[in-house]
Design a protein around this motif. Structure first.
Motif, PDB file in Angstrom:
ATOM      1  N   UNK A 156      -3.869  -8.803  -6.784  1.00  0.00           N
ATOM      2  CA  UNK A 156      -2.454  -9.158  -6.842  1.00  0.00           C
ATOM      3  C   UNK A 156      -1.537  -8.041  -6.333  1.00  0.00           C
ATOM      4  N   UNK A 157      -2.138  -6.986  -5.709  1.00  0.00           N
ATOM      5  CA  UNK A 157      -1.367  -5.845  -5.221  1.00  0.00           C
ATOM      6  C   UNK A 157      -0.558  -6.267  -3.994  1.00  0.00           C
ATOM      7  N   UNK A 158       0.742  -6.430  -4.188  1.00  0.00           N
ATOM      8  CA  UNK A 158       1.596  -6.893  -3.084  1.00  0.00           C
ATOM      9  C   UNK A 158       1.715  -5.852  -1.981  1.00  0.00           C
ATOM     10  N   UNK A 159       1.331  -4.576  -2.303  1.00  0.00           N
ATOM     11  CA  UNK A 159       1.457  -3.495  -1.319  1.00  0.00           C
ATOM     12  C   UNK A 159       0.112  -3.059  -0.755  1.00  0.00           C
ATOM     13  N   UNK A 217      13.051  16.587   3.088  1.00  0.00           N
ATOM     14  CA  UNK A 217      13.858  15.473   2.595  1.00  0.00           C
ATOM     15  C   UNK A 217      13.168  14.841   1.392  1.00  0.00           C
ATOM     16  N   UNK A 218      13.949  14.352   0.447  1.00  0.00           N
ATOM     17  CA  UNK A 218      13.391  13.656  -0.707  1.00  0.00           C
ATOM     18  C   UNK A 218      13.062  12.213  -0.332  1.00  0.00           C
ATOM     19  N   UNK A 219      11.889  11.772  -0.779  1.00  0.00           N
ATOM     20  CA  UNK A 219      11.492  10.381  -0.570  1.00  0.00           C
ATOM     21  C   UNK A 219      11.251   9.731  -1.930  1.00  0.00           C
ATOM     22  N   UNK A 220      11.625   8.460  -2.039  1.00  0.00           N
ATOM     23  CA  UNK A 220      11.513   7.713  -3.296  1.00  0.00           C
ATOM     24  C   UNK A 220      10.535   6.565  -3.106  1.00  0.00           C
ATOM     25  N   UNK A 221       9.596   6.431  -4.049  1.00  0.00           N
ATOM     26  CA  UNK A 221       8.686   5.287  -4.065  1.00  0.00           C
ATOM     27  C   UNK A 221       8.923   4.574  -5.393  1.00  0.00           C
ATOM     28  N   UNK A 222       9.574   3.409  -5.345  1.00  0.00           N
ATOM     29  CA  UNK A 222       9.977   2.691  -6.563  1.00  0.00           C
ATOM     30  C   UNK A 222       9.358   1.304  -6.600  1.00  0.00           C
ATOM     31  N   UNK A 223       8.706   0.978  -7.718  1.00  0.00           N
ATOM     32  CA  UNK A 223       8.068  -0.331  -7.864  1.00  0.00           C
ATOM     33  C   UNK A 223       9.121  -1.437  -7.877  1.00  0.00           C
ATOM     34  N   UNK A 224       8.761  -2.556  -7.247  1.00  0.00           N
ATOM     35  CA  UNK A 224       9.657  -3.717  -7.194  1.00  0.00           C
ATOM     36  C   UNK A 224       8.786  -4.942  -6.915  1.00  0.00           C
ATOM     37  N   UNK A 225       9.410  -6.064  -6.630  1.00  0.00           N
ATOM     38  CA  UNK A 225       8.641  -7.265  -6.295  1.00  0.00           C
ATOM     39  C   UNK A 225       7.866  -7.068  -4.997  1.00  0.00           C
ATOM     40  N   UNK A 242       6.938  -3.870  -3.848  1.00  0.00           N
ATOM     41  CA  UNK A 242       6.220  -2.589  -3.859  1.00  0.00           C
ATOM     42  C   UNK A 242       5.523  -2.426  -5.202  1.00  0.00           C
ATOM     43  N   UNK A 243       4.226  -2.250  -5.186  1.00  0.00           N
ATOM     44  CA  UNK A 243       3.429  -2.293  -6.417  1.00  0.00           C
ATOM     45  C   UNK A 243       3.384  -0.953  -7.146  1.00  0.00           C
ATOM     46  N   UNK A 267       6.249   1.922   3.432  1.00  0.00           N
ATOM     47  CA  UNK A 267       4.822   2.040   3.739  1.00  0.00           C
ATOM     48  C   UNK A 267       4.473   3.518   3.767  1.00  0.00           C
ATOM     49  N   UNK A 268       3.251   3.828   3.342  1.00  0.00           N
ATOM     50  CA  UNK A 268       2.863   5.227   3.201  1.00  0.00           C
ATOM     51  C   UNK A 268       1.365   5.371   3.444  1.00  0.00           C
ATOM     52  N   UNK A 269       1.020   6.150   4.480  1.00  0.00           N
ATOM     53  CA  UNK A 269      -0.395   6.318   4.840  1.00  0.00           C
ATOM     54  C   UNK A 269      -0.730   7.799   4.999  1.00  0.00           C
TER      55      UNK A 269
END
Length: 549
Positions: free
Chosen positions: A52-55, A119-127, A129-130, A173-175
């Motif tokens: 169910x991982x949307x990301x 630079x600051x980067x934000x990774x925030x869970x949402x519908x 982003x898992x 996206x992050x790789x």
């Protein structure tokens, strides 16, 4: 009389022990079954979450570049230096991780670096982003190289932990392109902090800052140089060093100087044999060049009126100081003059004033970054035509009046040079100046004697912050006078010996009066920035103790 009971207990006690053992075995089995059930439940939950991982397609570790068939994406890669033009746009860029941390199950922050920018980067869970992607982002190892897709957003308040403070990246996206192994032998952030001193002793490795963090000394940094060089402060140093070379060529090129390349493997020691490295050259002995001096002069005799060179210089001096290297980069020039060698001095003075002023104009960001760490005063500049030219005898007088004891023709020690630099700054308000008319006995054999005092010479040194950056002079351009000076030099130089014969002969065919000088590139950078050690200005420095990496 009643006999004592036999040891070991009766049947009732044995039955009790068996029950205890059985209970322990049961408890152990129950714990094992519970752990197995928990593991199974967690695996099933993970499988369900993964399903169910949307990301799932938006993060992970990429295959090694070049290990799979190339398929172009057509996506433009952006530079963070253009961030103000990218507001509210989704961009793609390569960077590396300066820091990553999980704030909560639904939020992670990364400090991303590209060049001198962070630079600051934000990774925030949402519908879209898992939480799995949040966890992945917050656990990426420092120094890993990333491919990032994200939206550029204005920040509600400045982000003080980054150089780009008014914008942040909202990651979509992050790789991981290249994963950094941990633990690192040293942290890059440690190399951003200033050295505690000149960095020549082991005691620096044990020093601590006021906050209790250990200071990483110069030896540790140089032993892990690829990590050390990642520090922004080091990038700035070498951008400035590159800039000095470019400005050197730009100015002299505009004055008609031709860029030359002279040999660095010589058949004979070019300057009398002192402080020279010997090398095996096939079946015979050779030497590494101590300077391009004889070739510069031979080119003047070859009707090249103005020449310049940027190249390596090798000096076998066992000097373990903060301003000496056994291999450094020389910025050399040689030119005809018309009437007096001061024409050459004027050219050199204007060259350095051009370099200083353009460093202030073109490399202001890098200069301020380095000086902010070392808290160095602004470099005081004189105007063109007003560079202090101090006769050597006047410099001796100034030092004596300040309490130094030295003879009329003594060479200056490093502490005396620094002392004179302070006196000149007080009197002339300049960190750049020239000493003229040095004693002949302490100059090379090709130096023209002074016409007013045979004990002096038409030679000069240039100084920054009280330390020498250039040695120069009018050169002898007459073969007979040159032979006389070579034979009387201490130690004597054979004018018919290997490496000298061709040099002397070149002046028999007519050579115009000329002069020049040679700068130490690393010293210019060191003293411009106010750095405590010249090794910081060499990518992979060489000194009497270091020949690796």
């Amino acid at each position: 009389m009643t006999e004592p009971a036999p040891s070991g207990g009766g049947p009732a006690e044995l039955s009790k022990n068996a029950l205890k053992k059985a209970a322990k075995e049961k408890e152990k089995a129950e714990k094992k079954a519970a752990a197995k059930a928990k593991e199974l439940a967690e695996r099933q939950k993970k499988e369900t979450d993964d399903a169910n991982d949307v990301s799932a397609e938006d993060y992970g570790e990429l295959p090694m570049v070049g290990s799979a068939e190339f398929k172009p994406t057509g996506l433009q890669r952006e530079s963070l230096s253009n961030i103000t033009e990218l507001e509210d746009k989704e961009i793609v860029f390569r960077c590396w991780v300066a820091n990553a941390r999980v704030q909560s199950a639904k939020l992670a922050f990364l400090n991303l670096r590209q060049g001198l920018n962070t630079i600051q980067a934000v990774v925030a869970a949402s519908e879209k982003l898992s939480k799995q992607m949040v966890k992945f982002a917050g656990n990426i190892s420092t120094e890993s190289t990333l491919l990032v897709h994200g939206l550029v957003k204005k920040t509600p308040e400045p982000v003080k932990s980054a150089t780009i403070q008014d914008y942040e990246i909202h990651i979509t996206k992050l790789f991981i392109e290249v994963k950094a192994e941990v633990p690192l032998p040293m942290q890059v952030e440690d190399a951003e902090r200033p050295l505690p001193s000149e960095g020549l002793g082991d005691e620096d490795e044990k020093a601590e800052e006021s906050d209790g963090r250990p200071l990483v000394g110069l030896n540790t940094r140089l032993n892990n140089r690829t990590l050390d060089l990642r520090a922004k402060i080091n990038h700035a140093i070498f951008v400035i060093k590159s800039g000095v070379c470019a400005l050197f060529q730009e100015f002299l090129g505009s004055k008609g100087f031709v860029l030359i390349q002279t040999p660095k493997i010589l058949g004979a020691a070019s300057e009398g044999g002192a402080n020279v490295f010997q090398v095996k050259y096939f079946d015979r002995e050779a030497f590494l060049a101590q300077s391009p001096q004889v070739y510069k002069q031979m080119l003047i005799a070859s009707r090249f009126p103005r020449v310049m060179e940027i190249g390596p210089v090798f000096r076998a001096e066992n000097s373990n100081t903060a301003r000496h290297l056994t291999e450094f980069t020389g910025l050399d020039m040689e030119m005809e003059f018309q009437e007096n060698y001061h024409e050459v001095m004027s050219m050199l003075e204007d060259l350095m004033l051009f370099i200083f002023k353009e460093l202030n104009a073109r490399y202001k960001q890098e200069t301020e970054l380095v000086r902010s760490a070392y808290h160095v005063d602004e470099f005081k500049l004189p105007e063109s035509g007003k560079v202090p030219r101090i006769p050597f005898s006047e410099g001796i007088k100034m030092l004596r009046e300040a309490g130094e004891e030295l003879g009329d023709y003594d060479d200056l020690s490093t502490p005396q040079e620094k002392h004179l630099g302070k006196l000149v700054l007080e009197r002339y308000n300049s960190d750049f100046y020239v000493l003229d008319q040095f004693p002949l006995a302490i100059r090379p054999f090709y130096t023209m004697p002074s016409p007013t005092n045979p004990a002096l010479s038409n030679s000069y040194d240039m100084f920054m912050r009280g330390q020498e950056i250039l040695s120069g002079a009018q050169r002898v351009h007459n073969a007979e006078l040159l032979i006389k000076l070579m034979k009387s030099h201490d130690p004597p130089v054979d004018p018919t010996g290997p490496g000298m014969r061709d040099y002397v002969e070149s002046f028999r065919y007519g050579c115009p009066p000329h002069g020049g000088g040679g700068f130490g590139l690393e010293r210019i950078v060191q003293f411009w920035l106010g750095l405590p050690n010249i090794r910081m200005c060499s990518l992979f420095p060489r000194d009497p103790q270091r020949i690796m990496p």
